[in-house]
Write a protein that holds these residues in place. Structure first.
Motif, PDB file in Angstrom:
ATOM      1  N   LYS A  64       0.839  -1.198   0.000  1.00 15.23           N
ATOM      2  CA  LYS A  64       0.000   0.000   0.000  1.00 15.23           C
ATOM      3  C   LYS A  64       0.879   1.256   0.000  1.00 15.23           C
ATOM      4  CE  LYS A  64      -3.504   2.066   2.927  1.00 15.23           C
ATOM      5  NZ  LYS A  64      -4.293   1.856   4.120  1.00 15.23           N
ATOM      6  N   ASP A 116      -8.911   5.573   7.990  1.00 10.84           N
ATOM      7  CA  ASP A 116      -7.562   6.110   8.068  1.00 10.84           C
ATOM      8  C   ASP A 116      -6.754   5.576   6.889  1.00 10.84           C
ATOM      9  OD1 ASP A 116      -4.803   6.470   8.695  1.00 10.84           O
ATOM     10  OD2 ASP A 116      -5.421   6.938  10.745  1.00 10.84           O
ATOM     11  N   SER A 117      -6.180   6.501   6.110  1.00 15.04           N
ATOM     12  CA  SER A 117      -5.512   6.059   4.879  1.00 15.04           C
ATOM     13  C   SER A 117      -4.263   5.228   5.148  1.00 15.04           C
ATOM     14  CB  SER A 117      -5.172   7.262   4.013  1.00 15.04           C
ATOM     15  OG  SER A 117      -4.390   8.161   4.747  1.00 15.04           O
ATOM     16  N   GLU A 171      -3.803   3.152   7.879  1.00 14.57           N
ATOM     17  CA  GLU A 171      -4.051   1.940   8.672  1.00 14.57           C
ATOM     18  C   GLU A 171      -4.660   0.831   7.820  1.00 14.57           C
ATOM     19  OE1 GLU A 171      -3.140   1.425  11.824  1.00 14.57           O
ATOM     20  OE2 GLU A 171      -2.228   3.417  11.782  1.00 14.57           O
ATOM     21  N   LEU A 172      -4.442  -0.409   8.263  1.00 10.57           N
ATOM     22  CA  LEU A 172      -5.096  -1.567   7.641  1.00 10.57           C
ATOM     23  C   LEU A 172      -6.155  -2.072   8.614  1.00 10.57           C
ATOM     24  CD1 LEU A 172      -2.006  -3.476   6.239  1.00 10.57           C
ATOM     25  CD2 LEU A 172      -3.754  -2.332   4.908  1.00 10.57           C
ATOM     26  N   PRO A 173      -7.088  -2.925   8.162  1.00 12.00           N
ATOM     27  CA  PRO A 173      -8.065  -3.460   9.109  1.00 12.00           C
ATOM     28  C   PRO A 173      -7.333  -4.166  10.256  1.00 12.00           C
ATOM     29  CG  PRO A 173      -8.548  -4.191   6.885  1.00 12.00           C
ATOM     30  CD  PRO A 173      -7.259  -3.470   6.822  1.00 12.00           C
ATOM     31  N   PHE A 187      -7.567 -10.843   1.491  1.00 10.04           N
ATOM     32  CA  PHE A 187      -7.207  -9.459   1.174  1.00 10.04           C
ATOM     33  C   PHE A 187      -6.440  -9.383  -0.147  1.00 10.04           C
ATOM     34  CE2 PHE A 187      -5.273  -5.385   1.436  1.00 10.04           C
ATOM     35  CZ  PHE A 187      -5.998  -4.635   2.334  1.00 10.04           C
ATOM     36  N   MET A 233      -7.792  -7.703  -3.568  1.00 13.61           N
ATOM     37  CA  MET A 233      -7.065  -6.541  -4.080  1.00 13.61           C
ATOM     38  C   MET A 233      -6.646  -6.755  -5.525  1.00 13.61           C
ATOM     39  SD  MET A 233      -6.651  -3.653  -2.988  1.00 13.61           S
ATOM     40  CE  MET A 233      -6.907  -2.704  -1.536  1.00 13.61           C
ATOM     41  N   THR A 247      -9.201  -5.695  -7.853  1.00 13.22           N
ATOM     42  CA  THR A 247      -9.666  -4.312  -7.729  1.00 13.22           C
ATOM     43  C   THR A 247      -9.011  -3.452  -8.812  1.00 13.22           C
ATOM     44  OG1 THR A 247      -9.852  -4.657  -5.372  1.00 13.22           O
ATOM     45  CG2 THR A 247      -9.843  -2.387  -6.099  1.00 13.22           C
ATOM     46  N   CYS A 284      -8.648  -0.184  -9.153  1.00 11.42           N
ATOM     47  CA  CYS A 284      -7.797   0.936  -8.746  1.00 11.42           C
ATOM     48  C   CYS A 284      -7.520   0.778  -7.249  1.00 11.42           C
ATOM     49  CB  CYS A 284      -8.521   2.246  -9.044  1.00 11.42           C
ATOM     50  SG  CYS A 284      -7.523   3.683  -8.717  1.00 11.42           S
ATOM     51  N   GLN A 285      -6.461   0.031  -6.948  1.00  9.96           N
ATOM     52  CA  GLN A 285      -6.194  -0.325  -5.556  1.00  9.96           C
ATOM     53  C   GLN A 285      -5.997   0.911  -4.675  1.00  9.96           C
ATOM     54  OE1 GLN A 285      -2.861  -2.988  -5.549  1.00  9.96           O
ATOM     55  NE2 GLN A 285      -3.929  -4.539  -6.710  1.00  9.96           N
ATOM     56  N   TYR A 286      -6.699   0.960  -3.572  1.00 11.91           N
ATOM     57  CA  TYR A 286      -6.613   2.048  -2.578  1.00 11.91           C
ATOM     58  C   TYR A 286      -6.860   3.424  -3.203  1.00 11.91           C
ATOM     59  CZ  TYR A 286      -3.910  -1.668  -0.247  1.00 11.91           C
ATOM     60  OH  TYR A 286      -3.483  -2.843   0.282  1.00 11.91           O
ATOM     61  N   GLY A 287      -7.574   3.469  -4.312  1.00 17.05           N
ATOM     62  CA  GLY A 287      -7.741   4.733  -5.048  1.00 17.05           C
ATOM     63  C   GLY A 287      -8.155   5.902  -4.168  1.00 17.05           C
ATOM     64  N   ILE A 288      -9.135   5.678  -3.316  1.00 15.08           N
ATOM     65  CA  ILE A 288      -9.694   6.796  -2.546  1.00 15.08           C
ATOM     66  C   ILE A 288      -8.713   7.264  -1.475  1.00 15.08           C
ATOM     67  CG2 ILE A 288     -11.661   7.506  -1.119  1.00 15.08           C
ATOM     68  CD1 ILE A 288     -12.262   6.875  -4.122  1.00 15.08           C
ATOM     69  N   THR A 289      -8.080   6.328  -0.794  1.00 14.60           N
ATOM     70  CA  THR A 289      -7.128   6.738   0.244  1.00 14.60           C
ATOM     71  C   THR A 289      -5.876   7.356  -0.384  1.00 14.60           C
ATOM     72  OG1 THR A 289      -6.423   4.451   0.289  1.00 14.60           O
ATOM     73  CG2 THR A 289      -7.800   5.144   2.072  1.00 14.60           C
TER      74      THR A 289
END
Lengths: 504, 262
Positions: A164, A210-211, A213-215, A226, A230, A233, A235-240
């Motif tokens: 990430k 939290d961008s 942190e992981l679960p 996970f 992923m 997906t 666009c991995q972690y696109g929003i964070t």
């Protein structure tokens, strides 16, 4: 030395468990061998990006290499793929970059630079050796039998966390290559399929996780799930990632190492520090960006010149020029500039003669983007003490009551473009008409359809003698629609709109 | 979009076969084991995390039309809390359910661009009805089996797969009903069944109208003529598709509409 590596990546790489995971996985060589096969076959499967075949793309690639200070040029190919994506293969200083045809079709130059820059960032920061091991991580299931599930879970967690962080770093590289974080954000929006504004959706990323942190407590199975998920997906972690980029672009580190990115972002976001710029370096940068067509910088500078603030002299012609140049650009700040010009037209301002029709067009066009509702925009027409604020176009028309079938029928009959929203439409005998935001489309008998813009109708105002008991509704000498049957939807609405807009 | 929203009770929009299949699933001990497995491994949290960190959520602010459909649909099918809705980049004409205890809807972006408001309402309404019918939990179990089936005892996995397949076959009936109830447009409901199988342009050419299947009627009749004579078709269906064939869905929808009219 300046660096764009995300601190979370440095932290992840220094964890003992990360190094242990790398050591454990390094024993698995099969996937690395597969990478080499990929390298040797890419040039037989895909089009190579060369100056002769793809000059535009090659130029973007070269600029990205220079921006990221690469001395070596790697082979680049285009694959036939609908998605907007890029990938890098290889290792030991021999890499191949592949970008999808979907990306070439849909991205603008800056976004393409960001996409390529991301891949170069992965190469430059040494991500590739880990990324290859990451692909082999499914074998950790087998390893778990030897080292225990708890240890394997710890390794998985460390790898996921690093992966990430490596994406955060790659985004920064993308921004450096493109010269702007907006380009990376545009790229992420495009990868989410919502780059172009559609009727139904717009892009407004939110944040409630939290961008960094992981679960909590990802166990061995959770980790495997996970990874699997992923991988699917788009666009991995696109929003964070957007959130992280914005934080970086407004940080003092970015300002020190990449001032062009910092100032450009600041000019687009009304960063207080930027807008209150008084030091010569910031003002110099603002001028550079404004003169290169950046609407954000042009708008900000224009306003500063108009008001004579932040150490700049009051210079109205120069200020107006910057505002006009911003209005010709793209993006939110262009709308701000259009709105400002609308206000100048409304009131008349230093060489700009009062023109209410132009004011109405510009203000209503840009109001929504400037965070004002259409009714707020029309409050601007409360001149000469006549209050029209509540009788806005939207308020009068309300929401459209035209059914999908009727919409289709009138569009064909009256040649109404798809960009127009039909608010009211009806037909009587051989007459048909539809009310739209830009004007009225109407057709009489066997004639061709006619479009009468609101601008024309405003200039040739309807008067009482025309719409009280007359056969037809007129604007000047132009017939609009029959009145004889009383309350026809089109005539009634048109009259109401005119009553609202015309100075009484 | 809707002046008067009509409320539908579960008895109306949940198909009896669908309900029976889900009841049978929950009466099976295997479902309790898998639910415990999901909870012990925090799988729902991981699923939710990946969506929230990677996909764009559509809000009332960014997508008022979609949100209006969502609110109206929740009211129509008496769903208390409005679920979250996400956009996913894909050219496929699909909408799907995600999550388990806090289900959410995912709409594919190309799909959103190509459909009109009424169809959008129908799609969202069918997903809301599915949430109300408990499909999100079923789909989540299916997803878990697909992802980590190898870590579950083989016998348990087989029992669950059979029960979940049965649910999947019957879930579409509820979805079709909800689409019809929300739009009250028979032609559109039938066209939607072709959704991700053929392009909209081709579906339009079947000339499906408000009360009949137009050109598609010939195929529809052929299917039933064949079906009555050949039981192999049932076997073929099980092998080829986890969903019933379209003529069967149309037949079931017709029966529902007739029943509703009575």
């Amino acid at each position: 030395m300046r660096s764009f590596v995300h601190p979370l990546e440095t932290k992840s790489r220094n964890l003992p468990i990360f190094n242990k995971a790398i050591k454990t996985l390094s024993g698995i060589a099969a996937d690395i061998a597969a990478e080499n096969v990929y390298l040797s076959t890419a040039n037989r499967r895909y089009f190579p990006v060369t100056e002769e075949l793809f000059p535009r793309l090659y130029g973007i690639y070269r600029n990205a290499l220079d921006a990221l200070e690469f001395k070596t040029e790697f082979p680049m190919f285009i694959s036939n793929e609908y998605k907007i994506e890029a990938s890098t293969s290889g290792g030991s200083d021999s890499y191949v970059i592949t970008i999808s045809s979907g990306a070439v079709d849909r991205l603008n130059d800056e976004e393409l630079a960001a996409l390529i820059g991301r891949e170069l960032g992965h190469i430059g920061c040494g991500h590739m050796q880990y990324k290859q091991l990451f692909k082999a991580v499914k074998n950790i299931a087998g390893i778990a039998g030897k080292i225990g599930k708890a240890a394997a879970a710890g390794m998985l967690s460390a790898l996921i966390s690093w992966n990430k962080a490596s994406e955060f770093t790659a985004d920064r590289a993308g921004a450096v290559a493109a010269g702007s974080v907006q380009a990376v954000i545009g790229l992420i929006a495009a990868q989410n399929g919502i780059k172009e504004k559609s009727t139904y959706i717009d892009f407004d990323p939110y944040k409630d996780i939290d961008s960094e942190e992981l679960p909590e407590n990802i166990g061995f199975l959770g980790g495997m799930v996970f990874l699997e998920m992923m991988e699917e997906t788009s666009c991995q972690y696109g929003i964070t990632r957007i959130d992280e980029l914005k934080k970086w672009a407004s940080s003092s580190e970015c300002r020190a190492d990449y001032p062009q990115i910092y100032y450009r972002y600041a000019s687009l976001t009304y960063n207080e520090t930027f807008f209150n710029a008084t030091d010569s370096e910031q003002l110099y940068n603002m001028h550079c960006y404004a003169d290169n067509g950046d609407p954000g910088a042009a708008y900000s500078l224009g306003m500063l010149y108009l008001s004579g603030k932040n150490g700049l002299p009051e210079n109205i012609p120069v200020g107006l020029e910057y505002i006009k140049s911003a209005a010709l650009g793209e993006g939110k700040k262009a709308f701000y500039a259009i709105y400002a010009i609308g206000i100048f037209y409304r009131d008349g301002f230093n060489g700009i003669a009062q023109n209410l029709n132009s004011a109405w067009h510009m203000i209503s066009y840009s109001a929504e983007t400037c965070g004002r509702s259409a009714s707020d925009a029309l409050k601007c027409f409360a001149y000469d003490g006549t209050k029209l604020s509540l009788n806005t176009f939207e308020k009068v028309c309300g929401k459209t009551d035209v059914t999908a079938e009727a919409d289709e029928k009138f569009r064909r009959l009256l040649w109404i473009p798809k960009s127009e929203q039909i608010y009211r439409a009806d037909s009587i005998g051989k007459y048909a008409a539809a009310i739209c935001l830009s004007g009225i489309f109407r057709k009489e008998e066997a004639g061709l359809p006619l479009f009468i813009p609101w601008e024309y109708i405003l200039e040739n105002c309807l008067s009482a003698e025309y719409y009280n008991g007359a056969d037809f509704l007129y604007a000047g000498k132009t017939r609009i629609y029959p009145m004889e049957r009383g309350d026809t939807a089109v005539s009634k609405t048109a009259v109401k709109i005119m009553q609202s807009l015309i100075k009484k | 979009m809707l002046d008067n929203i009509v409320f539908f009770s579960e008895d109306v929009f949940i198909d009896s076969r669908d309900k029976a299949a889900i009841d049978a699933l929950y009466n099976n001990d295997a479902s309790k084991t898998i639910l415990k497995f999901i909870s012990d491994n925090g799988l729902e949290g991981i699923y939710e995390y990946i969506y929230k960190s990677s996909y764009a959520r559509l809000t009332e602010n960014t997508s008022p039309v979609i949100f209006e459909c969502l609110k109206n649909s929740c009211e129509m099918f008496a769903l208390d809390s409005i679920p979250e809705i996400y956009a996913e980049f894909s050219y496929e004409n699909t909408a799907s359910l995600g999550g388990m205890n806090k289900p959410f809807i995912t709409l594919n972006t190309e799909y959103i661009r190509t459909v009109d408001k009424k169809t959008l309402l129908g799609i969202i309404a069918s997903k809301i009805a599915e949430i109300k019918a408990g499909h999100a939990q079923v789909r989540f179990m299916m997803w878990v089996l697909e992802m980590v089936g190898q870590y579950i005892p083989a016998l348990l996995s087989k029992i669950l797969t059979a029960a979940l397949d049965e649910c999947e076959k019957n879930m579409v009936y509820t979805s079709d009903r909800a689409f019809y109830l929300a739009t009250r447009n028979y032609g559109l409901t039938v066209q939607q069944m072709f959704g991700n199988k053929i392009s909209k342009e081709m579906a339009d050419r079947f000339c499906i109208t408000d009360n009949k299947c137009g050109e598609y009627c010939f195929q529809y009749d052929d299917f039933f003529e064949y079906k009555n004579n050949h039981s192999e078709l049932h076997m073929l269906q099980s092998i080829l598709s986890s969903q019933p064939f379209i003529p069967v869905r149309i037949e079931r929808l017709n029966a529902f509409i007739e029943e509703e009219a009575i």
